[in-house]
Design a protein around this motif. Structure first.
Motif, PDB file in Angstrom:
ATOM      1  N   VAL A  84      -9.888  -9.115   0.224  1.00 64.37           N
ATOM      2  CA  VAL A  84      -9.121  -8.504  -0.869  1.00 64.37           C
ATOM      3  C   VAL A  84      -8.434  -7.211  -0.419  1.00 64.37           C
ATOM      4  CG1 VAL A  84      -9.426  -7.320  -3.078  1.00 64.37           C
ATOM      5  CG2 VAL A  84     -10.367  -9.589  -2.762  1.00 64.37           C
ATOM      6  N   THR A  85      -9.102  -6.449   0.457  1.00 69.22           N
ATOM      7  CA  THR A  85      -8.502  -5.193   0.930  1.00 69.22           C
ATOM      8  C   THR A  85      -7.194  -5.464   1.667  1.00 69.22           C
ATOM      9  OG1 THR A  85     -10.673  -4.157   1.113  1.00 69.22           O
ATOM     10  CG2 THR A  85      -8.898  -3.124   2.350  1.00 69.22           C
ATOM     11  N   LEU A  86      -7.128  -6.611   2.359  1.00 68.62           N
ATOM     12  CA  LEU A  86      -5.920  -6.912   3.126  1.00 68.62           C
ATOM     13  C   LEU A  86      -4.823  -7.566   2.279  1.00 68.62           C
ATOM     14  CD1 LEU A  86      -7.581  -8.124   6.429  1.00 68.62           C
ATOM     15  CD2 LEU A  86      -6.271  -6.038   6.084  1.00 68.62           C
ATOM     16  N   LEU A  87      -5.175  -8.014   1.070  1.00 65.84           N
ATOM     17  CA  LEU A  87      -4.165  -8.621   0.195  1.00 65.84           C
ATOM     18  C   LEU A  87      -3.196  -7.566  -0.315  1.00 65.84           C
ATOM     19  CD1 LEU A  87      -6.068 -10.954  -2.296  1.00 65.84           C
ATOM     20  CD2 LEU A  87      -4.667 -11.614  -0.353  1.00 65.84           C
ATOM     21  N   LYS A  88      -1.990  -8.025  -0.635  1.00 65.36           N
ATOM     22  CA  LYS A  88      -1.076  -7.107  -1.310  1.00 65.36           C
ATOM     23  C   LYS A  88      -1.261  -7.287  -2.808  1.00 65.36           C
ATOM     24  CE  LYS A  88       2.299  -7.091   2.346  1.00 65.36           C
ATOM     25  NZ  LYS A  88       1.550  -8.139   3.101  1.00 65.36           N
ATOM     26  N   THR A  89      -2.255  -6.620  -3.355  1.00 60.06           N
ATOM     27  CA  THR A  89      -2.507  -6.773  -4.789  1.00 60.06           C
ATOM     28  C   THR A  89      -1.621  -5.821  -5.576  1.00 60.06           C
ATOM     29  OG1 THR A  89      -4.269  -5.139  -4.686  1.00 60.06           O
ATOM     30  CG2 THR A  89      -4.911  -7.427  -4.434  1.00 60.06           C
ATOM     31  N   PRO A  91      -1.038  -3.260  -8.960  1.00 63.99           N
ATOM     32  CA  PRO A  91      -1.886  -2.426  -9.826  1.00 63.99           C
ATOM     33  C   PRO A  91      -2.365  -3.219 -11.045  1.00 63.99           C
ATOM     34  CG  PRO A  91       0.037  -1.175  -9.120  1.00 63.99           C
ATOM     35  CD  PRO A  91       0.230  -2.577  -8.617  1.00 63.99           C
ATOM     36  N   HIS A  94      -5.913  -5.117 -11.343  1.00 58.32           N
ATOM     37  CA  HIS A  94      -7.197  -4.405 -11.330  1.00 58.32           C
ATOM     38  C   HIS A  94      -8.301  -5.143 -12.088  1.00 58.32           C
ATOM     39  CE1 HIS A  94      -9.597  -0.765 -10.648  1.00 58.32           C
ATOM     40  NE2 HIS A  94     -10.142  -1.038 -11.814  1.00 58.32           N
TER      41      HIS A  94
END
Lengths: 315, 236
Positions: A84-89, A91, A94
């Protein structure tokens, strides 16, 4: 002297792994001595990390079921975190992400129930989370990038939470009639064969590797490594057949299935890393990278092995 | 310790300074103990196991108190994570500068933040000679405490760093020779953005730069502060 075959399967396996680790450490020391000009520090770090991983894994498997469950849950949690940290999520994702991480303890809760709730375990993430996640996203009212976010978040949940949780469920399998095999011994068999296959593919590839299988995805994977690694892991699996209810032929078949599945898992995660533009998923294991760099093959092998055993060996 | 010494070796522990800390260590209030317990049992494990905090340049925090720690600001996690890097016994020496209108909005929040984070509340409006923020910070530093301040003045979106306000430069101008330690925080605003209460465990990172002494006009100092944090942001 008691023959080694009289010991309990777990102890026998512990001694075997200890032997493999000693051999690996000695081999590294010999290499360093033989070629003083070459730098073997990464290899040495990897072997050291294997000692720690083996010790932690054995402790987690042997001590108690609760501890094992917590261990596997933490593994899923960490793997999901790395992904998840590497995904382009966005805002707006959340709340959906909070739900995603909440699904980790819930998925393991179904396994921890007495008896484990198989029906819920097998549909909670593939069905209910699949339906619930986009609904939570709708409530955030942001439509730009909606499909992308919904798909990539659920995909990660399927592989790293649902996929890995099969190992924890496997652990709860009762003793299989007329054999010494139970959930614990089967998990040990799965993990040992798949991880040995990873290591052996690496060694065969490094020494004899010439013909690349998927150069666009992973330049290190060669046919020589693939065939040599899988064949030698299959041979090794015969040595730990005492952990399983399988005949010789069946052991070979099963270890072929799980090592090929493991290879696929590694290849898929290589493609994911390529897409993210990173070399490793993290840095939690010295010399190996992130948790995902180590369990990538298990994400694929665990469900395959689980369903094989469940189909043929439980009521 | 004189200024030249600091400029040459900002990380060196001077004898008088360490004796000063030792003298203060004797006075351990209940509040200090509660804060230490809170960090030992909640914040530090939370940062290690939930956030998976990675730290680069931790050695720069060995700087002798007092110093001024500055960082970009996008989340409530910023203060917690920075404080979590210090050994427990040093915690009471670090005062995070916080807006009084927000953190003293009611008695409960006020007691909580003063106890658990040892904040140094400063006024953002109705500034008088008495509650002048620069004066408050100066008094803390003169008492031997280090301060943690976010020069953007408020939490940003986490996407881009806001412009630095001139307050810190005022303070540095009044107290030349106090070492500045820059820090850059990664992903905190993604984990716990403004307006949210439940964090998402993205891996977060703290990058700490070398301590430095800044001189010049206020705009120059402010520019230098921005540049120091930007430089850490650009690091691979």
């Amino acid at each position: 002297m008691t023959s080694i075959t009289n010991l309990s399967p777990l102890l026998q396996m512990g001694l075997l792994v200890l032997g493999v680790l000693v051999v690996a450490s000695v081999a590294v020391a010999v290499l360093q001595r033989a070629r003083p000009g070459k730098d073997f520090s990464e290899l040495a770090a990897r072997v050291r990390a294997w000692w720690i991983m083996a010790a932690v894994f054995f402790a987690a498997i042997v001590v108690s079921n609760r501890l094992s469950l917590g261990f596997f849950a933490l593994m899923s949690f960490w793997a999901l975190k790395e992904y998840v940290t590497l995904l382009k999520t966005r805002p707006a994702d959340h709340h959906a992400l909070v739900l995603t991480f909440l699904a980790v303890p819930i998925q393991y809760l179904w396994i921890g129930l007495d008896p484990p709730w198989y029906g819920m375990f097998i549909i909670f993430i593939p069905v209910y989370m699949l339906l619930a996640l986009p609904v939570r996203m709708v409530l955030s009212k942001e439509t730009k990038g909606f499909v992308e976010s919904a798909s990539q978040i659920h995909w990660g949940m399927m592989i790293f939470v649902f996929g890995l949780s099969h190992m924890a469920y496997l652990l709860t399998f009762p003793t299989i009639a007329d054999t010494a095999a139970n959930g614990r011994t089967l998990v040990l068999f799965l993990v040992f064969v798949v991880e040995m296959s990873d290591v052996l593919q690496y060694i065969w590839g490094k020494t004899l590797g010439r013909h690349k299988i998927i150069p666009a995805v992973s330049p290190n994977k060669t046919w020589e490594g693939f065939i040599g690694g899988i064949a030698s892991a299959m041979l090794l699996s015969l040595g730990i057949r005492f952990l399983t209810p399988f005949s010789i032929k069946e052991t070979l078949l099963v270890s072929f299935l799980i090592t090929v599945a493991g290879f696929c898992g590694g290849a898929v995660m290589s493609a994911v890393k390529r897409d993210f533009g990173v070399k490793d998923f993290g840095s939690v294991i010295p010399g190996h990278g992130g948790m995902l760099d180590r369990v990538d093959s298990l994400c694929y092998a665990a469900p395959v092995f689980f369903h094989y055993v469940r189909y043929f060996y439980t009521k | 310790m004189n200024d030249e010494q600091r400029a040459v070796s900002p990380s060196g522990v001077s004898r008088s300074a360490s004796e000063g800390i030792a003298a203060k260590t004797m006075k351990l209030t209940l509040r200090n103990v509660v804060q230490m317990m809170f960090f030992a049992l909640a914040i530090k494990p939370f940062m290690a196991l939930f956030i998976g905090l990675r730290v680069r340049g931790r050695e720069h925090l060995r700087e002798t108190d007092p110093f001024i720690l500055i960082a970009n600001h996008s989340s409530h996690l910023d203060t917690m994570s920075l404080l979590s890097l210090f050994p427990l016994r040093r915690l009471r020496r670090i005062r995070p500068v916080a807006a009084a209108d927000y953190f003293e909005r009611n008695r409960f929040v006020s007691v909580l933040t003063k106890t658990l984070f040892n904040i140094l509340p400063i006024a953002r409006k109705n500034i008088t000679a008495e509650n002048n923020p620069i004066r408050r910070m100066r008094e803390a530093i003169e008492a031997g405490d280090s301060i943690l301040i976010f020069p953007e003045g408020t939490r940003g979106s986490g996407q881009e760093m806001g412009e630095f306000r001139s307050g810190v430069a005022h303070l540095i101008e009044k107290m030349p020779g106090v070492a500045i330690v820059p820090a850059y925080l990664v992903n905190m605003g993604r984990s716990l953005p403004k307006g949210e209460f439940i964090p998402v465990p993205f891996f977060c990172e703290i990058r700490i730069g070398a301590p430095r002494i800044l001189q010049g006009s206020r705009p120059e100092i402010t520019k230098a502060l921005e540049a120091a944090v930007h430089e850490l942001a650009e690091e691979e």
